[in-house]
Design an enzyme around this catalytic site. Structure first.
Site, PDB file in Angstrom:
ATOM      1  N   ASP A 161       2.423   0.076  -8.706  1.00  0.00           N
ATOM      2  CA  ASP A 161       1.137   0.761  -8.904  1.00  0.00           C
ATOM      3  C   ASP A 161       0.789   1.601  -7.669  1.00  0.00           C
ATOM      4  OD1 ASP A 161       0.808  -1.698  -7.495  1.00  0.00           O
ATOM      5  OD2 ASP A 161      -1.348  -1.646  -7.830  1.00  0.00           O
ATOM      6  N   GLU A 198      -1.063  -4.443  -6.924  1.00  0.00           N
ATOM      7  CA  GLU A 198      -1.193  -4.719  -5.497  1.00  0.00           C
ATOM      8  C   GLU A 198      -2.410  -3.994  -4.957  1.00  0.00           C
ATOM      9  OE1 GLU A 198      -0.827  -4.667  -1.192  1.00  0.00           O
ATOM     10  OE2 GLU A 198      -0.894  -2.912  -2.477  1.00  0.00           O
TER      11      GLU A 198
HETATM   12 ZN   LIG Z   1       1.337  -0.647  -0.787  1.00  0.00          ZN
END
Ligand SMILES: [Zn+2]
Length: 381
Positions: free
Chosen positions: A68, A133
């Site tokens: 992501d 994340e």
């Molecule tokens: Zn990162």
């Protein structure tokens, strides 16, 4: 076009804004399966995670990353499309070019090369990728680590490919991270007219001595290579806007970045006790985003140091515990030694995010050299 450059561009072209994966992991799983990896898709809520392994015995070396990216912001602020990878003057531009589609692509290329050269290697080489994340980080690696704990899955070494280099590739080896703890403190008073203070209770006046002690306190003098623990106030608010009203409440938000001298529990207890000692009518709510971790000297650190020093013509990398948090905070508590090595981080989360093509093309070789130093019979016997 080199394999790793090609793969990085393919990943950047997929607009995988948190927690969207936009097909990144499916494409990588297909490649890794072809190379002989067993791929397990772990989807929790709206988050995709991929666990790919080659080998079935210990020790287990994990390459940890995320597919992501943070939102690009306004398109017109970018010189070229954030999801249209473009190379200008030897630099690749696009959202995720540094954080961290380059690291993920380099992991995959290094893993493919390693298993092709050593099909019967000892131990297990694994990749763990998440699409959460940059976001809440709840259904990503935190959740996968919980599953691993239930399954009794063991991890010995973990390399995170987050952009950790500062001026040039390989100048920094991250060997730990501080913990992060956030709080919202609400001090309760009684609203009233400033001319009749005896009928009101001013939460600003009640809070000031407490905030004075909280912000002046020296928490520790550091811990090993960690800097001292620090508390920073990020937001403070009280008042209606009118000059003749005593406010009813005061709200303060603060964050602590702390070293292994502390745990979140001990900090919470310490600060709760301070509030009580000041006799302030208050409510405190906490958000714990990760305990600190530290990887002591050992095989992993030594292998990484040697590889980075050789790459930089003998100049050893700085071994640091600074910076923000990363998903390694969820893997370290499983008993794994964790380090972070990745491209230069100067442009991450900014417009015109980029990576030098020469750095990108060197990255798989660095990861491969570390893998080869760890997963070999002489080390494991
Ligand atoms: Zn990162």
């Amino acid at each position: 076009m080199s394999d790793v450059l090609d793969l990085t561009c393919e990943l950047i072209a997929r607009p995988s804004v948190t927690p969207e994966d936009a097909g990144c992991q499916a494409m990588l799983a297909e490649r890794l399966s072809r190379a002989g990896f067993a791929c397990e898709r772990l989807r929790f809520g709206s988050v995709d995670n991929l666990w790919a392994t080659h080998g079935s015995s210990g020790p287990v070396l994990v390459l940890l990353g995320h597919t992501d990216v943070v939102p690009p912001g306004p398109r017109e602020a970018w010189a070229s499309g954030p999801f249209a990878p473009e190379i200008r003057d030897g630099v690749l531009y696009g959202r995720g070019a540094a954080d961290m589609k380059s690291g993920v692509a380099a992991f995959v290329v290094a893993a493919e090369r390693f298993v092709a050269a050593h099909p019967d290697h000892p131990g297990t080489l694994a990749l763990l990728l998440t699409s959460d994340e940059e976001g809440d980080a709840i259904d990503g690696v935190r959740r996968v680590a919980q599953l691993f704990r239930e399954r009794g899955e063991r991890i010995d070494w973990c390399i995170t490919g987050e952009p950790s280099s500062t001026a040039e590739l390989g100048d920094l080896l991250r060997v730990g991270r501080r913990g992060s703890l956030s709080a919202t403190l609400v001090v309760h008073g009684v609203q009233g007219h400033v001319a009749y203070p005896e009928l009101a209770r001013n939460p600003v006046h009640a809070a000031l001595p407490l905030l004075g002690e909280l912000t002046a306190r020296v928490w520790d003098d550091g811990y090993g290579s960690f800097p001292p623990t620090s508390l920073q106030v990020s937001n403070i608010h009280a008042g209606t806007g009118a000059t003749n009203v005593v406010p009813g409440t005061l709200e303060v938000q603060f964050n602590l970045r702390y070293n292994p001298h502390w745990t979140a529990d001990r900090l919470v207890a310490e600060i709760e006790a301070m509030c009580t000692r000041h006799g302030v009518d208050h409510t405190l709510s906490w958000h714990r985003s990760g305990e600190p971790f530290h990887t002591p000297e050992g095989l992993l650190r030594a292998a990484a140091r040697e590889v980075l020093a050789a790459f930089r013509g003998g100049a050893a990398p700085e071994e640091s515990t600074g910076g923000g948090t990363s998903d390694a905070r969820f893997i370290a508590p499983l008993g794994a030694q964790c380090i972070e090595i990745g491209p230069v981080n100067a442009s991450i989360h900014k417009v015109d995010e980029h990576v030098r093509v020469a750095d990108l093309e060197a990255l798989p070789g660095l990861y491969l050299a570390i893998i080869e130093r760890l997963l070999r019979a002489e080390v494991i016997a």
